[in-house]
Design a protein around this motif. Structure first.
Motif, PDB file in Angstrom:
ATOM      1  N   ILE A 120      55.299  46.486  42.589  1.00 14.41           N
ATOM      2  CA  ILE A 120      53.937  46.056  42.901  1.00 14.41           C
ATOM      3  C   ILE A 120      53.051  47.266  43.193  1.00 14.41           C
ATOM      4  CG2 ILE A 120      52.522  44.713  44.472  1.00 14.41           C
ATOM      5  CD1 ILE A 120      54.223  43.030  42.611  1.00 14.41           C
ATOM      6  N   GLU A 121      53.623  48.228  43.920  1.00 12.40           N
ATOM      7  CA  GLU A 121      52.843  49.419  44.260  1.00 12.40           C
ATOM      8  C   GLU A 121      52.480  50.223  43.007  1.00 12.40           C
ATOM      9  OE1 GLU A 121      55.607  48.493  45.643  1.00 12.40           O
ATOM     10  OE2 GLU A 121      55.021  47.974  47.696  1.00 12.40           O
ATOM     11  N   LEU A 123      52.321  49.096  39.948  1.00 12.38           N
ATOM     12  CA  LEU A 123      51.383  48.317  39.142  1.00 12.38           C
ATOM     13  C   LEU A 123      49.968  48.425  39.703  1.00 12.38           C
ATOM     14  CD1 LEU A 123      51.025  46.383  36.780  1.00 12.38           C
ATOM     15  CD2 LEU A 123      51.530  44.482  38.335  1.00 12.38           C
ATOM     16  N   LYS A 124      49.864  48.328  41.018  1.00 12.96           N
ATOM     17  CA  LYS A 124      48.544  48.434  41.641  1.00 12.96           C
ATOM     18  C   LYS A 124      47.950  49.824  41.431  1.00 12.96           C
ATOM     19  CE  LYS A 124      46.159  47.864  46.053  1.00 12.96           C
ATOM     20  NZ  LYS A 124      46.286  47.554  47.500  1.00 12.96           N
ATOM     21  N   GLU A 125      48.789  50.834  41.565  1.00 15.69           N
ATOM     22  CA  GLU A 125      48.309  52.205  41.362  1.00 15.69           C
ATOM     23  C   GLU A 125      47.833  52.411  39.929  1.00 15.69           C
ATOM     24  OE1 GLU A 125      49.989  56.817  41.727  1.00 15.69           O
ATOM     25  OE2 GLU A 125      51.217  55.112  42.375  1.00 15.69           O
ATOM     26  N   VAL A 127      46.677  50.091  37.882  1.00 15.87           N
ATOM     27  CA  VAL A 127      45.429  49.345  37.685  1.00 15.87           C
ATOM     28  C   VAL A 127      44.252  50.110  38.286  1.00 15.87           C
ATOM     29  CG1 VAL A 127      44.189  47.245  38.285  1.00 15.87           C
ATOM     30  CG2 VAL A 127      46.563  47.105  37.519  1.00 15.87           C
ATOM     31  N   GLU A 128      44.458  50.673  39.461  1.00 14.07           N
ATOM     32  CA  GLU A 128      43.382  51.434  40.101  1.00 14.07           C
ATOM     33  C   GLU A 128      42.998  52.658  39.266  1.00 14.07           C
ATOM     34  OE1 GLU A 128      44.935  52.314  43.936  1.00 14.07           O
ATOM     35  OE2 GLU A 128      44.341  50.377  44.815  1.00 14.07           O
TER      36      GLU A 128
END
Length: 200
Positions: A120-121, A123-125, A127-128
């Motif tokens: 999740i981390e 993936l979030k990174e 996307v950002e």
């Protein structure tokens, strides 16, 4: 007495002998003046062009003006043709800069999809990072957000009111933003979707 008479007679003869010479000189001088006057007048008179010479000069001037006109016309045609080519190229490659800025965004998305089990981390990174690239591409191409804050006056040129809701604020002011709008070079692409206050 006789001697005086003889002397006077000699003087008269001398005068008679010399008089014709003086008169002759006067006549000669008069003829000289008469013959030299036309020559002086002819020398002083300006030389005038004949009709043929005047016509030739006018024809040469007309030809010169025609040549100048044809050169100016040809230059105008060249300028018009170059302008049309520039407009055609501008239409053809208008999106080139924006497309170039969007390529890195696509690269980032493709790299993210290659990860089999992303956390999740991670993936979030990813996307950002992709969002930053996209925002940078928008900024380079003068694509800006229309994102009013609560309490802003409704602007029909940039905002589209979806509904009116009760709110403790002035009527016809923005309550919430449902979807951001966008402008490009001060031209509205999409209005921001908002709700507005009914008023107290």
């Amino acid at each position: 007495m006789q001697e005086q008479e003889n002397q006077q007679a000699e003087k008269v003869e001398i005068k008679e002998a010399t008089a014709p010479e003086v008169q002759l000189d006067s006549v000669v001088q008069g003829e000289t003046v008469q013959t030299s006057a036309p020559e002086a007048a002819q020398a002083a008179a300006p030389v005038q062009d004949t009709a043929e010479q005047v016509i030739a000069k006018l024809e040469a001037k007309v030809q010169e003006l025609q040549d100048s006109f044809m050169r100016a016309k040809a230059e105008g045609e060249n300028i018009r043709r170059r302008a049309q080519e520039d407009i055609s190229k501008a239409h053809k490659f208008a999106i080139e800069g924006f497309a170039e800025a969007m390529v890195p965004v696509k690269d980032s998305l493709e790299m993210a999809l290659k990860i089999d089990t992303p956390s999740i981390e991670a993936l979030k990174e990813g996307v950002e990072m992709t969002l930053k690239q996209l925002s940078s591409a928008f900024e380079k191409n003068r694509l800006t957000e229309v994102n009013p804050v609560q309490g802003d006056k409704l602007d029909p040129m940039k905002h589209q009111a979806i509904s009116m809701v009760p709110a403790e604020q002035e009527a016809n002011t923005v309550v919430t933003v449902l979807q951001k709008g966008y402008t490009i070079a001060d031209r509205l692409l999409r209005p921001a979707l908002v709700t507005v206050a009914q008023g107290k």
